[in-house]
Write a protein that holds these residues in place. Structure first.
Motif, PDB file in Angstrom:
ATOM      1  N   VAL A 189       8.584   1.434  -1.307  1.00 39.32           N
ATOM      2  CA  VAL A 189       7.668   2.556  -1.531  1.00 39.32           C
ATOM      3  C   VAL A 189       6.808   2.806  -0.294  1.00 39.32           C
ATOM      4  O   VAL A 189       6.566   3.949   0.087  1.00 39.32           O
ATOM      5  CB  VAL A 189       6.778   2.297  -2.764  1.00 39.32           C
TER       6      VAL A 189
ATOM      7  N   ASP B  55       6.404   6.187   1.768  1.00 34.89           N
ATOM      8  CA  ASP B  55       5.081   6.783   1.948  1.00 34.89           C
ATOM      9  C   ASP B  55       4.832   7.147   3.415  1.00 34.89           C
ATOM     10  O   ASP B  55       4.294   8.215   3.717  1.00 34.89           O
ATOM     11  CB  ASP B  55       3.981   5.825   1.471  1.00 34.89           C
TER      12      ASP B  55
ATOM     13  N   LYS C 222       3.739  11.057  -5.445  1.00 32.96           N
ATOM     14  CA  LYS C 222       3.829   9.742  -6.071  1.00 32.96           C
ATOM     15  C   LYS C 222       3.293   9.802  -7.501  1.00 32.96           C
ATOM     16  O   LYS C 222       2.193  10.325  -7.724  1.00 32.96           O
ATOM     17  CB  LYS C 222       3.049   8.699  -5.286  1.00 32.96           C
TER      18      LYS C 222
ATOM     19  N   PRO D 286       7.916   7.018  -5.930  1.00 31.28           N
ATOM     20  CA  PRO D 286       7.797   7.907  -4.769  1.00 31.28           C
ATOM     21  C   PRO D 286       8.522   9.240  -4.948  1.00 31.28           C
ATOM     22  O   PRO D 286       9.598   9.469  -4.389  1.00 31.28           O
ATOM     23  CB  PRO D 286       8.422   7.075  -3.645  1.00 31.28           C
TER      24      PRO D 286
END
Length: 329
Positions: free
Chosen positions: A45, A49, A166, A178
């Motif tokens: 994740v 990000d 998210k 995500p």
């Protein structure tokens, strides 16, 4: 361009893309074995990000680089657009949806300004976008009064836009889901279709191959070169929205260096700095290489500045490979 020439260029793209994919796999395997607790969901994740804002900027600037130009303003423009949008929400009380639309429009306007300076005024893209980089860096501080801007949390009024990137909540993994990856892929597919299957995309590719020949063939080079910069500005603003959704607080005067990560991802993915050659798929691969590096290095005990060192080395190798391919063709 002759048929054999096209085939050679496309072969070059495919080779560099395969090398980039191989590098991405090797990096992931290396960090999985060398790094403690790297191979886990939360790390995955974190990689995604950090790829959103770089990825959106990279998709946009791919169009500019394909024309043979460069856009150095996307990093500061990314932050500037979000600072203005956040200020309109926090201080002016405008609805978040309207603020996000204004944010995207501001990006398009700066992209338009860059395009006009390059295509009509004849300024070198490096100088024009360097000036815009300084302007947007200062503008963000002027609008906010040098104060940081904190965007609302998911459950607060206006915080709904975070769900685009998210999903978090009860019953979901702690690191969240995500969803921004879905948006990134959708935008990448749309831009790949635009670049490869439409007239504007073909003209933008032609500009990078031979601008003068394209102009003499009757193509409005001003229009399509400007469009490339507008696309870059739009995606820089979209990157700003994704950055605000991921990291919450934005500081005026920041964003410098973001453009280097995006441009490095584009070049590593196979887009030629000489123009005329590139792909959105390759750009995404390059972006994920950057994100894996940024996320994985701390797991093996290296400080973030090692990312700059390694990225610079990889970038030089990628550009050298492009130069060699060009000479062969």
């Amino acid at each position: 361009m002759e048929k054999t020439g096209k085939k050679g260029i496309f072969d070059a793209i495919g080779t560099q893309k395969l090398v980039a994919i191989g590098a991405l796999v090797v990096l992931f395997i290396f960090f999985s074995f060398a790094g403690s607790n790297f191979f886990q969901y939360s790390t995955f994740v974190n990689i995604l990000d950090s790829s959103y804002y770089i990825g959106f900027m990279a998709i946009g600037v791919t169009f500019v680089i394909i024309t043979g130009g460069i856009d150095l303003s996307i990093g500061t423009l990314c932050i500037c657009c979000s600072l203005i949008g956040g200020t309109l929400f926090m201080k002016a009380g405008l609805p978040m949806a309207l603020c996000l639309i204004i944010t995207l429009l501001i990006g398009c306007l700066f992209g338009l300004a860059n395009g006009l300076m390059v295509s009509i005024m004849g300024l070198p893209a490096f100088i024009a976008t360097l000036g815009t980089m300084m302007i947007t860096r200062g503008l963000g501080s002027i609008v906010t009064g040098t104060a940081s801007v904190t965007f609302p949390q998911t459950n607060d009024v206006g915080g709904w836009f975070r769900n685009i990137f998210k999903l978090k909540g009860e019953g979901l993994p702690t690191a969240g889901i995500p969803t921004g990856f879905i948006l990134l892929i959708i935008m990448a597919i749309l831009m790949a279709v635009l670049l490869n299957k439409t007239r504007p995309g073909r003209y933008i590719l032609a500009l990078g191959s031979n601008k003068e020949a394209t102009r003499l063939s009757g193509v409005n080079v001003v229009k399509w070169e400007t469009l490339a910069f507008v696309i870059s500005g739009f995606f820089a603003a979209l990157a700003g929205i994704s950055y605000a959704a991921t990291y919450s607080t934005l500081m005026p005067g920041t964003g410098n260096g973001f453009e280097l990560d995006a441009i490095a991802g584009v070049v590593i993915g196979g887009t030629s700095l000489s123009g005329g050659v590139g792909s959105i798929a390759g750009t995404l691969i390059g972006v994920f290489i950057m994100s894996v590096l940024k996320t994985g290095l701390p797991f093996v005990g290296l400080q973030p500045h090692w990312q700059l060192f390694i990225t610079g080395f990889v970038l030089i190798v990628a550009v050298f490979a492009d130069v060699v391919n060009r000479r062969k063709q």
